[in-house]
Design a protein around this motif. Structure first.
Motif, PDB file in Angstrom:
ATOM      1  N   ALA A 392       0.840  -1.207   0.000  1.00  0.00           N
ATOM      2  CA  ALA A 392       0.000   0.000   0.000  1.00  0.00           C
ATOM      3  C   ALA A 392       0.871   1.251   0.000  1.00  0.00           C
ATOM      4  CB  ALA A 392      -0.926  -0.006   1.217  1.00  0.00           C
ATOM      5  N   ARG A 393       1.926   1.243   0.826  1.00  0.00           N
ATOM      6  CA  ARG A 393       2.809   2.414   0.888  1.00  0.00           C
ATOM      7  C   ARG A 393       3.431   2.700  -0.468  1.00  0.00           C
ATOM      8  NH1 ARG A 393       6.312   0.501   3.921  1.00  0.00           N
ATOM      9  NH2 ARG A 393       7.921   0.125   2.360  1.00  0.00           N
ATOM     10  N   ARG A 394       3.875   1.672  -1.161  1.00  0.00           N
ATOM     11  CA  ARG A 394       4.497   1.867  -2.477  1.00  0.00           C
ATOM     12  C   ARG A 394       3.492   2.429  -3.484  1.00  0.00           C
ATOM     13  NH1 ARG A 394       7.132  -3.011  -0.987  1.00  0.00           N
ATOM     14  NH2 ARG A 394       5.649  -4.302  -2.168  1.00  0.00           N
ATOM     15  N   GLU A 395       2.243   1.973  -3.383  1.00  0.00           N
ATOM     16  CA  GLU A 395       1.219   2.482  -4.304  1.00  0.00           C
ATOM     17  C   GLU A 395       0.924   3.962  -4.050  1.00  0.00           C
ATOM     18  OE1 GLU A 395      -0.641   0.665  -7.013  1.00  0.00           O
ATOM     19  OE2 GLU A 395       1.388  -0.058  -6.675  1.00  0.00           O
ATOM     20  N   PHE A 396       0.850   4.348  -2.779  1.00  0.00           N
ATOM     21  CA  PHE A 396       0.593   5.762  -2.474  1.00  0.00           C
ATOM     22  C   PHE A 396       1.770   6.638  -2.916  1.00  0.00           C
ATOM     23  CE2 PHE A 396      -2.486   4.208   0.887  1.00  0.00           C
ATOM     24  CZ  PHE A 396      -3.608   4.732   0.259  1.00  0.00           C
ATOM     25  N   GLU A 397       2.976   6.124  -2.781  1.00  0.00           N
ATOM     26  CA  GLU A 397       4.149   6.874  -3.247  1.00  0.00           C
ATOM     27  C   GLU A 397       4.127   7.025  -4.762  1.00  0.00           C
ATOM     28  OE1 GLU A 397       7.269   4.538  -1.583  1.00  0.00           O
ATOM     29  OE2 GLU A 397       7.253   5.577   0.358  1.00  0.00           O
ATOM     30  N   ARG A 398       3.655   5.985  -5.442  1.00  0.00           N
ATOM     31  CA  ARG A 398       3.552   6.057  -6.907  1.00  0.00           C
ATOM     32  C   ARG A 398       2.483   7.072  -7.313  1.00  0.00           C
ATOM     33  NH1 ARG A 398       1.487   2.781 -11.367  1.00  0.00           N
ATOM     34  NH2 ARG A 398       0.327   1.417  -9.960  1.00  0.00           N
ATOM     35  N   ALA A 399       1.387   7.088  -6.584  1.00  0.00           N
ATOM     36  CA  ALA A 399       0.328   8.062  -6.862  1.00  0.00           C
ATOM     37  C   ALA A 399       0.843   9.488  -6.665  1.00  0.00           C
ATOM     38  CB  ALA A 399      -0.877   7.806  -5.954  1.00  0.00           C
TER      39      ALA A 399
END
Length: 420
Positions: A392-399
């Motif tokens: 989840a953290r990686r996805e939010f950073e990508r966003a």
């Protein structure tokens, strides 16, 4: 009142009158000269004359009629110089001189309504690019200046000016007449009109770039255009569907940002700040759309989804199963990866985040979502609900890396940090 105060008051009056009357002015002139670009030039001429005369002579009792009369006389002068329009000039001259000027406060009669409709469909003509349609619509129907449009869409003023000039030149070069589309073309053209208005609203509701998460002025302009369309096309269900959708979404504007301008997500909003008048207007417009047989129109379906939130006093009262079902219908009526992404959220909120993630993953490879920050943001939220915090953290950073909006970037980074 000092001279400078009188000048400032006159300029404010001119600006207010122009914003209210400019669309009707251009529409009436376009009917006379059959050229939208020329009609706007003549309207601008009348505005310049007002800027010269009103500060000294005072604001006339009926400023809208004054502008209309001045602009029409400029049109007569123009037609007089074009000898091949002599016969038309005589007809127009007799018509103008024999009829009293309409009272702008008396509401739009059938003639003015027809002119406005022609202007709407001309500004949103499919011969123009989407960007050109948006700019021309805001200019001709919203009365916005080039600078205001540029600021709204974070573009340079010369770029917007060139876009508008190109749009008017395209209409002239392609011989686009100032007229309503043929009955067979009406549905397609109306779809273009509604798309343009909703694009304007969406840019105000969730700004794609810049320092502010919302731009209420753009939302209000789109609302004004939507209300205008419901008056011009009272029997078209999707016109009411779009009006309902915008009214209901706009009702949340005050609650969407905190005192510091930071975004406030739907679940965290203080619903006491929601505008009850806009909600009532939106629900009435939705009822109107449904009564006209438009319950399954794309805008009416989205309005029905917004109504589910509007009718819920608390986030936990939201009927997420109904929301998910409406998104399923919308996906059949107007298939789109963005609709599927929203359906994934609704399914998760209805109690099945794993199924929501499956739906989101099914459209993750769609090229239409390439570079779309909401895709990783939705995946991040669903992964967090499933306890997969590292992913989840990686996805939010990508966003955060994908968005061009500073407020949204800060929100995504905050969500990433909360994932530990």
């Amino acid at each position: 009142m000092t001279g400078s105060e009188a000048l400032l008051a006159a300029h404010r009056a001119i600006e207010a009158v122009w914003r209210i009357e400019s669309a009707r002015l251009v529409a009436a002139l376009a009917r006379l000269v059959d050229d939208v670009g020329l009609a706007e030039e003549l309207a601008q001429d009348a505005l310049l004359i007002a800027l010269e005369q009103w500060p000294e002579a005072g604001v006339p009792d009926n400023p809208g009629a004054w502008l209309m009369a001045t602009a029409k006389h400029r049109a007569i002068d123009h037609l007089r110089r074009r000898s091949r329009y002599e016969r038309k000039l005589q007809e127009i001259g007799r018509d103008i001189e024999s009829r009293p000027q309409p009272d702008p406060d008396a509401g739009m009669d059938d003639h003015i309504r027809d002119d406005m409709l022609r202007l709407v469909f001309t500004a949103c003509h499919p011969a123009l690019t989407t960007e050109a349609r948006v700019a021309l619509t805001l200019r001709l129907l919203g009365g916005l200046t080039t600078g205001e449009i540029a600021r709204a869409f974070l573009a340079t003023e010369p770029a917007v000016a060139q876009r508008i000039v190109r749009a008017k030149r395209t209409l002239a070069d392609k011989g686009v007449r100032f007229e309503m589309p043929a009955p067979d073309d009406l549905a397609e053209r109306l779809s273009s009109v509604l798309e343009v208005v909703y694009l304007i609203f969406n840019e105000g509701y969730s700004a794609t770039a810049g320092a502010d998460w919302t731009r209420p002025d753009l939302c209000h302009e789109a609302l004004r255009l939507g209300r205008l369309l419901t008056g011009l096309l009272p029997r078209e269900p999707e016109v009411h569907g779009l009006a309902a959708l915008m009214e209901l979404q706009a009702s949340r504007l005050r609650a969407r940002t905190g005192p510091d301008g930071a975004p406030v997500l739907l679940a965290d909003q203080d619903r006491r700040l929601w505008d009850r008048l806009l909600i009532r207007r939106g629900l009435e417009a939705l009822e109107r759309a449904e009564s006209l047989g438009g319950a399954f129109g794309p805008y009416a379906l989205q309005a029905a989804i917004a109504a589910c939130h509007a009718r819920s006093a608390r986030p936990e009262d939201t009927d997420w199963e109904r929301v998910a079902a409406l998104y399923r219908v919308l996906a059949h009526v107007a298939p789109s990866p963005v609709v599927e992404l929203n359906r994934a959220v609704a399914v998760a909120m209805a109690g099945d985040p794993a199924r929501g993630l499956e739906i989101a993953d099914a459209v993750a490879g769609d090229k239409a979502l390439r570079g779309y920050p909401q895709l990783p943001a939705v995946r991040g939220d669903l992964l967090a609900r499933l306890g997969r915090t590292d992913e989840a953290r990686r996805e939010f950073e990508r966003a955060a890396a994908l968005t061009g909006n500073e407020r949204e970037r800060a929100l995504f980074l905050s969500r990433a940090a909360s994932c530990g």
